[in-house]
Design an enzyme around this catalytic site. Structure first.
Site, mmCIF file in Angstrom:
data_model
loop_
_atom_site.group_PDB
_atom_site.id
_atom_site.type_symbol
_atom_site.label_atom_id
_atom_site.label_comp_id
_atom_site.label_asym_id
_atom_site.label_seq_id
_atom_site.Cartn_x
_atom_site.Cartn_y
_atom_site.Cartn_z
ATOM 1 N N GLU A 179 0.831 -1.214 0.000
ATOM 2 C CA GLU A 179 0.000 0.000 0.000
ATOM 3 C C GLU A 179 0.862 1.260 0.000
ATOM 4 O OE1 GLU A 179 -3.185 0.684 -0.358
ATOM 5 O OE2 GLU A 179 -3.881 -1.385 -0.411
HETATM 6 C C1 LIG Z 1 2.944 -9.685 0.469
HETATM 7 C C2 LIG Z 1 2.664 -8.607 -0.527
HETATM 8 C C3 LIG Z 1 1.372 -8.368 -0.935
HETATM 9 C C4 LIG Z 1 1.118 -7.419 -1.929
HETATM 10 N N1 LIG Z 1 -0.156 -7.296 -2.430
HETATM 11 C C5 LIG Z 1 -0.352 -6.537 -3.535
HETATM 12 C C6 LIG Z 1 -1.605 -6.550 -4.222
HETATM 13 O O1 LIG Z 1 -2.553 -7.217 -3.809
HETATM 14 N N2 LIG Z 1 -1.729 -5.810 -5.349
HETATM 15 C C7 LIG Z 1 -0.703 -5.050 -5.840
HETATM 16 O O2 LIG Z 1 -0.883 -4.412 -6.856
HETATM 17 N N3 LIG Z 1 0.492 -5.015 -5.210
HETATM 18 C C8 LIG Z 1 0.694 -5.744 -4.088
HETATM 19 N N4 LIG Z 1 1.920 -5.736 -3.456
HETATM 20 C C9 LIG Z 1 3.001 -4.955 -4.033
HETATM 21 C C10 LIG Z 1 3.444 -3.797 -3.171
HETATM 22 O O3 LIG Z 1 2.519 -2.768 -3.225
HETATM 23 C C11 LIG Z 1 4.849 -3.402 -3.675
HETATM 24 O O4 LIG Z 1 5.726 -4.407 -3.231
HETATM 25 C C12 LIG Z 1 5.274 -2.044 -3.198
HETATM 26 O O5 LIG Z 1 4.510 -1.051 -3.811
HETATM 27 C C13 LIG Z 1 6.750 -1.782 -3.492
HETATM 28 O O6 LIG Z 1 7.073 -2.083 -4.824
HETATM 29 P P1 LIG Z 1 8.347 -3.003 -5.158
HETATM 30 O O7 LIG Z 1 8.219 -4.239 -4.359
HETATM 31 O O8 LIG Z 1 8.435 -3.128 -6.619
HETATM 32 O O9 LIG Z 1 9.573 -2.213 -4.582
HETATM 33 P P2 LIG Z 1 10.305 -0.966 -5.286
HETATM 34 O O10 LIG Z 1 9.296 -0.031 -5.819
HETATM 35 O O11 LIG Z 1 11.344 -1.490 -6.197
HETATM 36 O O12 LIG Z 1 10.985 -0.283 -4.038
HETATM 37 C C14 LIG Z 1 12.196 -0.769 -3.444
HETATM 38 C C15 LIG Z 1 12.679 0.262 -2.433
HETATM 39 O O13 LIG Z 1 12.966 1.482 -3.105
HETATM 40 C C16 LIG Z 1 12.252 2.558 -2.546
HETATM 41 N N5 LIG Z 1 11.841 3.474 -3.606
HETATM 42 C C17 LIG Z 1 11.242 3.155 -4.768
HETATM 43 N N6 LIG Z 1 11.002 4.267 -5.482
HETATM 44 C C18 LIG Z 1 11.440 5.301 -4.756
HETATM 45 C C19 LIG Z 1 11.456 6.713 -4.937
HETATM 46 N N7 LIG Z 1 10.938 7.280 -6.023
HETATM 47 N N8 LIG Z 1 11.993 7.483 -3.972
HETATM 48 C C20 LIG Z 1 12.490 6.928 -2.850
HETATM 49 N N9 LIG Z 1 12.491 5.599 -2.608
HETATM 50 C C21 LIG Z 1 11.973 4.800 -3.549
HETATM 51 C C22 LIG Z 1 11.028 1.928 -1.861
HETATM 52 O O14 LIG Z 1 10.519 2.729 -0.809
HETATM 53 C C23 LIG Z 1 11.626 0.604 -1.380
HETATM 54 O O15 LIG Z 1 12.231 0.783 -0.134
HETATM 55 C C24 LIG Z 1 2.168 -6.652 -2.429
HETATM 56 C C25 LIG Z 1 3.479 -6.851 -1.959
HETATM 57 C C26 LIG Z 1 3.726 -7.824 -1.041
HETATM 58 C C27 LIG Z 1 5.158 -8.049 -0.585
#
Ligand SMILES: Cc1cc2nc3c(=O)[nH]c(=O)nc-3n(C[C@H](O)[C@H](O)[C@H](O)COP(=O)(O)OP(=O)(O)OC[C@H]3O[C@@H](n4cnc5c(N)ncnc54)[C@H](O)[C@@H]3O)c2cc1C
Length: 604
Positions: A446
């Site tokens: 989220e």
């Molecule tokens: C168990 C689980 C359930 C989930 N359920 C859903 C679901 O039902 N539907 C859905 O759509 N998604 C879902 N998600 C996805 C979740 O919303 C994402 O994992 C989350 O938004 C982060 O994206 P990412 O994992 O690609 O990490 P990334 O976006 O790659 O981020 C990695 C790190 O970089 C940081 N970062 C990234 N961009 C920036 C920036 N511009 N500035 C500063 N820091 C930054 C982040 O804060 C993080 O610490 C789920 C994830 C998990 C683990």
């Protein structure tokens, strides 16, 4: 297999205190939107939630962790108790309890429902995700879908026959949704063909409902780049015929399950749409408005995530509190008699500290989550348009805190719950380690807490020329002025000082938010969010202390005396110990310290 924990995971007395003493939700029944209800109904809703949470959700919390979902021959297998839990939730009317009567719902206040949902979250967070996603995605369809979509998809969702998902993330695009690649191609019949992959999809596939309704973000061919080119689609697992029944399998497949550290009761999947070029999708609302539609629903969804984090912290607190009363170990520092019996560990100052910190965090976070939910009720039902607008603005302002503070600090509470149990807490014989693992997710999904910080500092405190911030300061100021009793003076005085310090620092830095300097401005956003988070929780503690003091002062606390004294003690601890952290965050934020930016990535 370790046995299931049958202990209490949430204090009903605390929930009632927040709803009825602090927020006075009984007054909502005077509003036309909620006029059908009375306080007795509110009590019955909470009784039912508490009872079903104990009988159908808590009973397989450990099992759902050990026997996590499996993908076998293309089908996702989950424990049978999961389907039974969702059925019990639906039969009790909770799946439609939020909906208006014309949709067969009960139009219960959001604050009451979020409190009711809290019992399910505290009992079994993984199982709660199925109804949470169904209610949230159904709300999007109600707000922006057409009549046919509502009849075909929303209605069976409200009946619990179809369950929902939210498909935003992709393997290469999580925080940066502007980079999603799923494509939608218009078809002559007005539908679309979808092609792409979605990652991390909670409740993405299972056999516990007749159908699954995926809400999917995708780009229509030729759409503008970035977030302004993203549209929202309904993609059913089974196509639904004119008779409303699920028919032919749609071309959406589960490609694999993610095996997670916690939250294992919730299926989490990689989904493929259009592997055979035959995935039917229906556009919701207008093209390119998809993210706007999703974000309209985000404020409420983030209250649920914040309260979910709170509930995991709460359950750990309750468990470690009971344990500390039973477990005997050591003698008190002033007792030099080695033959004296060991004392219950709750007698030790350091154990009591760990319990008090947990209490401050989880009860402070509960107060905030329910306050935010009450703002939704105000937004919907206040007779005065100005109050409705203000509630909406304040909720927008608070949302990053409502999501992130509980996930940071209630995880900290989970850490302390393990510590209270010592070595036993580190084993799988006790639930506290599972609460910790489950809660770790809440900082990530989220919108990660890093993204929440950027949203708060980059957008929220500046939005509408600082109107949201001014409103927050005004509401805190109003409560400070009401806290006139001498017993509350310590808190009111300190909160005034801290509010002024935080506002002065914000005023000093806000002018630096200029094009070309945003990186520097946002470099300490997380510290700034922490600082505001503690300030807001201190405000929540003042509000709780005021309500507790009012009842104690009236002289009729009766059996609630210890509970109310506990509120005052926790408030005192938060102000005397936790608010000292502002002395750490304030100078970093004020200096716009650039150490992180000046650290070359090559040096790490
Ligand atoms: C168990 C689980 C359930 C989930 N359920 C859903 C679901 O039902 N539907 C859905 O759509 N998604 C879902 N998600 C996805 C979740 O919303 C994402 O994992 C989350 O938004 C982060 O994206 P990412 O994992 O690609 O990490 P990334 O976006 O790659 O981020 C990695 C790190 O970089 C940081 N970062 C990234 N961009 C920036 C920036 N511009 N500035 C500063 N820091 C930054 C982040 O804060 C993080 O610490 C789920 C994830 C998990 C683990």
């Amino acid at each position: 297999m370790a046995s299931e924990n049958t202990g209490k995971t949430l204090s009903r007395q605390d929930v009632d205190f927040n709803l009825f003493d602090v927020l006075d939700i009984g007054a909502l029944t005077q509003r036309s939107l909620y006029a059908e209800h009375d306080q007795e109904i509110f009590g019955a809703v909470l009784d039912t939630a508490e009872s079903i949470a104990a009988s159908h959700f808590q009973t397989f919390y450990r099992k759902s962790d050990i026997e996590e979902p499996q993908l076998n021959n293309g089908q996702v297998e989950t424990p049978p108790e999961l389907a039974a839990a969702i059925a019990a939730f639906t039969e009790a009317g909770f799946m439609a309890a939020h909906a208006p009567p014309e949709d067969g719902g009960q139009q219960l206040p959001v604050s009451l429902l979020q409190a009711a949902y809290s019992f399910f979250q505290a009992a079994n967070i993984g199982a709660s995700i199925y109804y949470f996603l169904t209610v949230s995605s159904g709300n999007v369809i109600r707000a922006f879908g057409n009549a046919e979509q509502k009849a075909r998809f929303l209605q069976p969702m409200l009946e619990g026959r179809f369950l929902g998902t939210m498909c935003l993330s992709e393997p290469q695009a999580g925080s940066g949704l502007a980079d999603i690649r799923t494509r939608a191609t218009p078809q002559p019949d007005g539908s679309y063909r979808l092609k792409g992959n979605k990652m991390w999809i909670s409740a993405g596939d299972h056999e516990i409902s007749e159908n699954i309704v995926h809400l999917v973000l995708a780009r229509i061919e030729g759409a503008p780049a970035g977030v302004k080119g993203i549209s929202l689609f309904i993609v059913p697992k089974y196509l639904v015929g004119a008779d409303g029944k699920p028919g032919k399998r749609n071309d959406v497949r589960v490609m694999g399950l993610n095996h997670k550290m916690g939250y294992r009761g919730a299926v989490n999947s990689l989904l493929s749409f259009g592997e055979s070029d035959d995935c039917t999708a229906y556009l919701i609302g207008e093209p390119h408005r998809g993210l706007d539609y999703m974000f309209v629903m985000m404020n409420e969804a983030r209250i649920s995530v914040g309260l979910g984090a709170t509930m995991l912290g709460y359950a750990g607190y309750m468990h470690s509190l009971e344990y500390a009363k039973q477990r005997v170990q050591g003698r008190l520092p002033d007792n030099k008699d080695p033959t004296a019996p060991p004392v219950p560990i709750i007698q030790h100052g350091d154990v009591r500290r760990m319990l008090l910190v947990q209490k401050c965090y989880v009860e402070g976070a509960l107060a905030l989550g329910l306050y935010a939910a009450h703002l939704v009720d105000e937004e919907r039902s206040a007779p005065d348009a100005a109050i409705r607008d203000e509630s909406s603005l304040l909720l927008e302002m608070l949302t990053p805190i409502v999501k992130s503070w509980p996930s940071e600090y209630c995880l900290e509470a989970n850490k302390l719950a393990i510590q209270v149990l010592g070595g036993y807490g580190y084993t799988r014989d006790f639930p506290v380690e599972q609460y910790y693992r489950d809660n770790r997710l809440n900082l990530i999904h989220e919108g990660t807490n890093g993204i929440q910080a950027i949203d708060f500092v980059g957008r929220k405190i500046r939005m509408r020329d600082g109107a949201g911030l001014a409103l927050l300061a005004d509401r805190i100021g109003q409560d400070i002025r009401k806290a006139t009793a001498p017993a509350l003076a310590e808190f009111a005085t300190q909160l005034r000082v801290d509010l002024d310090r935080v506002l002065a620092t914000t005023k000093d830095i806000i002018g630096n938010a200029k094009p070309g300097q945003m990186g520097r401005y946002l470099a300490n956003a997380s510290s700034c969010l922490d600082m505001y988070g503690h300030l807001v929780i201190a405000w929540m503690w003042l509000r709780q202390a005021m309500a507790a003091h009012k009842r104690l002062d009236a002289g009729n606390a009766g059996a609630a005396e210890a509970f109310l004294q506990g509120k005052l003690a926790a408030c005192r601890f938060f102000y005397r110990h936790e608010m000292k952290r502002l002395d750490h965050w304030l100078p970093i934020v004020a200096a716009q310290d650039a150490t992180v930016l000046e650290t070359n990535p090559d040096w790490l």
